[in-house]
Design a protein around this motif. Structure first.
Motif, PDB file in Angstrom:
ATOM      1  N   SER A 188      -8.664   5.094  -6.130  1.00  5.52           N
ATOM      2  CA  SER A 188      -8.114   3.829  -6.618  1.00  5.52           C
ATOM      3  C   SER A 188      -7.416   3.057  -5.500  1.00  5.52           C
ATOM      4  O   SER A 188      -7.457   1.824  -5.456  1.00  5.52           O
ATOM      5  CB  SER A 188      -7.127   4.092  -7.764  1.00  5.52           C
ATOM      6  N   ALA A 189      -6.763   3.773  -4.571  1.00  5.29           N
ATOM      7  CA  ALA A 189      -6.099   3.111  -3.445  1.00  5.29           C
ATOM      8  C   ALA A 189      -7.122   2.479  -2.520  1.00  5.29           C
ATOM      9  O   ALA A 189      -6.911   1.367  -2.007  1.00  5.29           O
ATOM     10  CB  ALA A 189      -5.235   4.116  -2.688  1.00  5.29           C
ATOM     11  N   ARG A 190      -8.239   3.153  -2.294  1.00  3.62           N
ATOM     12  CA  ARG A 190      -9.280   2.580  -1.434  1.00  3.62           C
ATOM     13  C   ARG A 190      -9.868   1.324  -2.064  1.00  3.62           C
ATOM     14  O   ARG A 190     -10.103   0.321  -1.382  1.00  3.62           O
ATOM     15  CB  ARG A 190     -10.383   3.624  -1.166  1.00  3.62           C
ATOM     16  N   VAL A 191     -10.096   1.380  -3.360  1.00  2.46           N
ATOM     17  CA  VAL A 191     -10.652   0.218  -4.064  1.00  2.46           C
ATOM     18  C   VAL A 191      -9.671  -0.940  -4.045  1.00  2.46           C
ATOM     19  O   VAL A 191     -10.035  -2.092  -3.765  1.00  2.46           O
ATOM     20  CB  VAL A 191     -11.016   0.595  -5.513  1.00  2.46           C
ATOM     21  N   ALA A 238     -11.604   0.598   7.959  1.00  5.70           N
ATOM     22  CA  ALA A 238     -12.379   1.449   7.056  1.00  5.70           C
ATOM     23  C   ALA A 238     -11.470   2.498   6.439  1.00  5.70           C
ATOM     24  O   ALA A 238     -10.753   3.210   7.152  1.00  5.70           O
ATOM     25  CB  ALA A 238     -13.522   2.122   7.812  1.00  5.70           C
ATOM     26  N   ALA A 239     -11.481   2.600   5.109  1.00  8.45           N
ATOM     27  CA  ALA A 239     -10.605   3.531   4.386  1.00  8.45           C
ATOM     28  C   ALA A 239     -11.366   4.785   3.985  1.00  8.45           C
ATOM     29  O   ALA A 239     -12.422   4.712   3.352  1.00  8.45           O
ATOM     30  CB  ALA A 239     -10.029   2.849   3.156  1.00  8.45           C
ATOM     31  N   LEU A 289     -12.261  -0.856  15.867  1.00 10.02           N
ATOM     32  CA  LEU A 289     -12.468  -0.138  14.611  1.00 10.02           C
ATOM     33  C   LEU A 289     -11.175   0.581  14.275  1.00 10.02           C
ATOM     34  O   LEU A 289     -10.593   1.250  15.136  1.00 10.02           O
ATOM     35  CB  LEU A 289     -13.598   0.889  14.767  1.00 10.02           C
ATOM     36  N   GLU A 290     -10.708   0.419  13.043  1.00  8.74           N
ATOM     37  CA  GLU A 290      -9.535   1.157  12.579  1.00  8.74           C
ATOM     38  C   GLU A 290      -9.934   1.981  11.360  1.00  8.74           C
ATOM     39  O   GLU A 290     -10.469   1.448  10.385  1.00  8.74           O
ATOM     40  CB  GLU A 290      -8.387   0.221  12.219  1.00  8.74           C
ATOM     41  N   ILE A 291      -9.681   3.276  11.421  1.00 12.62           N
ATOM     42  CA  ILE A 291      -9.935   4.165  10.287  1.00 12.62           C
ATOM     43  C   ILE A 291      -8.593   4.529   9.684  1.00 12.62           C
ATOM     44  O   ILE A 291      -7.747   5.147  10.344  1.00 12.62           O
ATOM     45  CB  ILE A 291     -10.716   5.414  10.726  1.00 12.62           C
ATOM     46  N   VAL A 292      -8.378   4.068   8.460  1.00 17.82           N
ATOM     47  CA  VAL A 292      -7.109   4.304   7.772  1.00 17.82           C
ATOM     48  C   VAL A 292      -7.310   5.314   6.650  1.00 17.82           C
ATOM     49  O   VAL A 292      -8.404   5.455   6.118  1.00 17.82           O
ATOM     50  CB  VAL A 292      -6.524   2.988   7.215  1.00 17.82           C
ATOM     51  N   VAL A 293      -6.240   6.014   6.305  1.00 17.79           N
ATOM     52  CA  VAL A 293      -6.300   7.088   5.316  1.00 17.79           C
ATOM     53  C   VAL A 293      -5.823   6.581   3.964  1.00 17.79           C
ATOM     54  O   VAL A 293      -4.729   6.019   3.847  1.00 17.79           O
ATOM     55  CB  VAL A 293      -5.456   8.289   5.768  1.00 17.79           C
ATOM     56  N   ALA A 294      -6.656   6.780   2.953  1.00 18.77           N
ATOM     57  CA  ALA A 294      -6.309   6.465   1.563  1.00 18.77           C
ATOM     58  C   ALA A 294      -6.909   7.557   0.706  1.00 18.77           C
ATOM     59  O   ALA A 294      -8.105   7.548   0.420  1.00 18.77           O
ATOM     60  CB  ALA A 294      -6.847   5.101   1.170  1.00 18.77           C
ATOM     61  N   ASN A 295      -6.085   8.493   0.289  1.00 19.27           N
ATOM     62  CA  ASN A 295      -6.623   9.680  -0.367  1.00 19.27           C
ATOM     63  C   ASN A 295      -7.147   9.425  -1.778  1.00 19.27           C
ATOM     64  O   ASN A 295      -8.124  10.033  -2.185  1.00 19.27           O
ATOM     65  CB  ASN A 295      -5.560  10.782  -0.385  1.00 19.27           C
ATOM     66  N   GLU A 296      -6.496   8.540  -2.500  1.00 18.90           N
ATOM     67  CA  GLU A 296      -6.926   8.271  -3.868  1.00 18.90           C
ATOM     68  C   GLU A 296      -8.006   7.189  -3.875  1.00 18.90           C
ATOM     69  O   GLU A 296      -7.881   6.171  -3.191  1.00 18.90           O
ATOM     70  CB  GLU A 296      -5.739   7.827  -4.727  1.00 18.90           C
ATOM     71  N   LEU A 312       0.816  -1.207   0.000  1.00 23.09           N
ATOM     72  CA  LEU A 312       0.000   0.000   0.000  1.00 23.09           C
ATOM     73  C   LEU A 312       0.850   1.258   0.000  1.00 23.09           C
ATOM     74  O   LEU A 312       0.429   2.298  -0.483  1.00 23.09           O
ATOM     75  CB  LEU A 312      -0.950   0.006   1.200  1.00 23.09           C
ATOM     76  N   ARG A 313       2.080   1.183   0.541  1.00 18.80           N
ATOM     77  CA  ARG A 313       2.946   2.356   0.470  1.00 18.80           C
ATOM     78  C   ARG A 313       3.235   2.680  -0.990  1.00 18.80           C
ATOM     79  O   ARG A 313       3.266   3.833  -1.400  1.00 18.80           O
ATOM     80  CB  ARG A 313       4.247   2.096   1.240  1.00 18.80           C
ATOM     81  N   ARG A 314       3.430   1.646  -1.787  1.00 18.57           N
ATOM     82  CA  ARG A 314       3.700   1.860  -3.209  1.00 18.57           C
ATOM     83  C   ARG A 314       2.521   2.531  -3.897  1.00 18.57           C
ATOM     84  O   ARG A 314       2.672   3.379  -4.752  1.00 18.57           O
ATOM     85  CB  ARG A 314       4.016   0.513  -3.866  1.00 18.57           C
ATOM     86  N   ARG A 315       1.308   2.159  -3.508  1.00 15.01           N
ATOM     87  CA  ARG A 315       0.124   2.741  -4.131  1.00 15.01           C
ATOM     88  C   ARG A 315      -0.236   4.098  -3.540  1.00 15.01           C
ATOM     89  O   ARG A 315      -1.155   4.741  -3.996  1.00 15.01           O
ATOM     90  CB  ARG A 315      -1.076   1.811  -3.948  1.00 15.01           C
TER      91      ARG A 315
END
Length: 535
Positions: A258-261, A66-67, A249-256, A19-22
């Protein structure tokens, strides 16, 4: 009470390979906040996805990841500073408001067990339910008054400050430990909506530091927080509304998007917030993940500045209403994920004027109006941006529709980072969208002379007076009549060309149950993870 020790995520988390790469946990400066998006618009049509909502008995246990799109290193757990969707999801996990918005955007009791208006609508008595903070202390009237005074501190810039403006907090007082008497500056029939305002969370008296070990009264307790990366919460077994089904519950950050998908498809998260219509269509019914739709949640529009040429001429605004082929816009810009609008905000919400004829494209009438206005060869610049899904596509479609009426539209694409600020005062025509809020809040924030986010520059003293009349009218039927009178005027000559209401799309793993699909984004049941479980 258990001693909860914060845990830190390692720089490379084995649970999120690749995920760091994405860029999954990377922060971007272009994250879109609630203030910018003003997301939501309409309640669900009533149909629900039974697989998503769950069948069978809720099961206890497990961690849901949850992203959400986030805001980088500037993120905070201060609930009064909530602005991004991720902020609000975190705040809802830890804190409560006195009220929150139901599916029709009417106020529903939460920490308040009820409220009662005085005869003059300028005094309201609010009774608190028995609830405790995570440290075991009871939620009291003094906590409520402290929270609201903190929000309205003139030295701060909290989002709910404008909503709390009608409250005279110097005169308001605690009648006893669980009763608050709010004194208002003017009669306000819609005062319960103030209690439900975005960001109006109740915190313990004296609380100021929230990012290390915040204490709230919400369904989850704090475990850890890494701004721009992840926040972890654990079940509050003593929650007044029933302990959550999830252990964590963990809320993680994925700005794009495509990254969330990709994270959802790869099993690295179980919930992906705010997916594009094309993504929803590509994965719906394919069996790998569940696509959930909060039907018709996001208002889609073009905003015309009514005080600037050419839109200072009412005939030209009406012509633009008639140029729009709304069905084509919904199909082309939203991939069909929504329904057509009728130039009014809040379809299906309390006070909505649903008796007005549905506008349809009428190019002959549009050309006639333009000719009468001396604007047969009109050229207009339409500001848009990829800041929101469907904006560039809608701009291109509307440009082609306008050409059929002899109008030349030049599409200008602006910055994702500054778009929402830019369009308030610059330009004459722009792409716009809005979100879940009561109709009276939409009117007060966007359509009064003193409104701070008045994108159409609609400023009329008699319209302001109607709003004050509605606010001070105790009888619901009479108040509804005034609000609908205001909407009829906007329908006839306003500056919002509201062409559609988009579905709000969420993706989940097939094991996720209990996600509510009958409520728009920003309402009580949106991102309400205390009612979710893993099958």
């Amino acid at each position: 009470m258990n001693d909860i020790r914060p845990t830190r995520l390692p720089r490379t988390d084995a649970r999120f390979p690749g995920l760091r790469r994405r860029g999954f946990l990377a922060a971007t400066s272009g994250a879109v906040g609630l203030g910018a998006l003003a997301l939501a618009g309409c309640s669900s049509s009533g149909s629900t996805d039974t697989a998503a909502k769950g069948g069978g008995k809720p099961q206890r246990g497990g961690r849901l990841r949850a992203a959400f799109a986030g805001g980088g290193a500037s993120e905070t757990l201060d609930p009064h500073a909530s602005n991004l969707f991720a902020d609000v999801a975190r705040a809802k996990a830890l804190f409560d408001k006195l009220a929150d918005y139901g599916a029709d955007l009417s106020a529903q009791p939460r920490l308040a067990s009820g409220w009662e208006a005085g005869a003059g609508l300028d005094r309201w008595k609010v009774t608190l339910r028995k609830a405790t903070f995570h440290d075991g202390k009871p939620v009291t009237a003094q906590d409520v008054l402290y929270s609201y005074r903190r929000i309205t501190d003139p030295k701060r810039a909290f989002r709910a400050k404008a909503d709390l403006e009608p409250v005279d907090l110097e005169a308001s007082r605690a009648l006893d430990e669980r009763t608050v008497e709010f004194v208002l500056k003017r009669p306000t029939a819609g005062f319960p909506n103030v209690l439900a305002a975005f960001g109006a969370y109740i915190v313990p008296e004296g609380a100021e530091q929230f990012d290390r070990k915040p204490v709230g009264s919400g369904p989850f307790r704090f475990v850890s927080f890494a701004p721009g990366k992840s926040a972890v919460f654990r079940r509050n077994t003593d929650y007044w509304d029933g302990a959550p089904h999830l252990d964590e519950l963990e809320i993680v950050v994925a700005n794009e998007e495509s990254a969330r998908v990709n994270a959802l498809l790869g099993g690295q998260v179980e919930y992906a917030h705010e997916l594009n219509p094309t993504t929803g269509r590509a994965h719906e019914g394919k069996g790998q993940i569940e696509i959930l739709r909060l039907r018709n949640s996001g208002m889609q529009a073009f905003a015309m500045k009514t005080d600037r040429k050419p839109f200072d001429d009412r005939r030209i605004r009406e012509a633009f209403f008639l140029i729009a082929d709304r069905e084509e816009l919904v199909q082309g810009a939203l991939s069909g994920a929504g329904e057509i609008g009728n130039d009014l905000f809040g379809k299906g919400y309390e006070y909505y004027a649903d008796g007005l004829p549905q506008r349809e494209q009428d190019l002959d009438r549009a050309r006639s109006l333009l000719k009468k206005a001396g604007a047969e060869d009109l050229t207009v610049t339409l500001d848009t941006s990829p800041v929101a899904a469907g904006f560039p596509e809608a701009a291109s479609i509307f440009r082609d529709q306008a050409a059929k009426a002899g109008v030349t539209i030049k599409v200008r694409t602006g910055s994702k980072d500054s778009y929402w600020t830019d369009i308030l005062d610059s330009g004459t025509l722009c792409s716009y969208r809005s979100g879940a809020m009561p109709i009276e809040t939409h009117l007060s924030q966007r359509l009064l002379t003193a409104s701070t986010t008045n994108a159409t520059h609609w400023r009329h003293k008699d319209f302001d007076a109607l709003y004050q009349q509605a606010q001070s009218t105790k009888d619901t039927g009479q108040r509804t009549a005034v609000y609908q009178r205001m909407q009829r005027r906007l329908y006839a000559e306003g500056g919002f060309l509201i062409w559609g209401f988009a579905d709000w799309i969420i993706g989940t793993a097939r094991t996720v149950r209990g996600v509510e699909t009958d409520a728009p984004a920003n309402s009580l049941d949106w991102a309400r993870f205390d009612k979710v479980w893993l099958a």
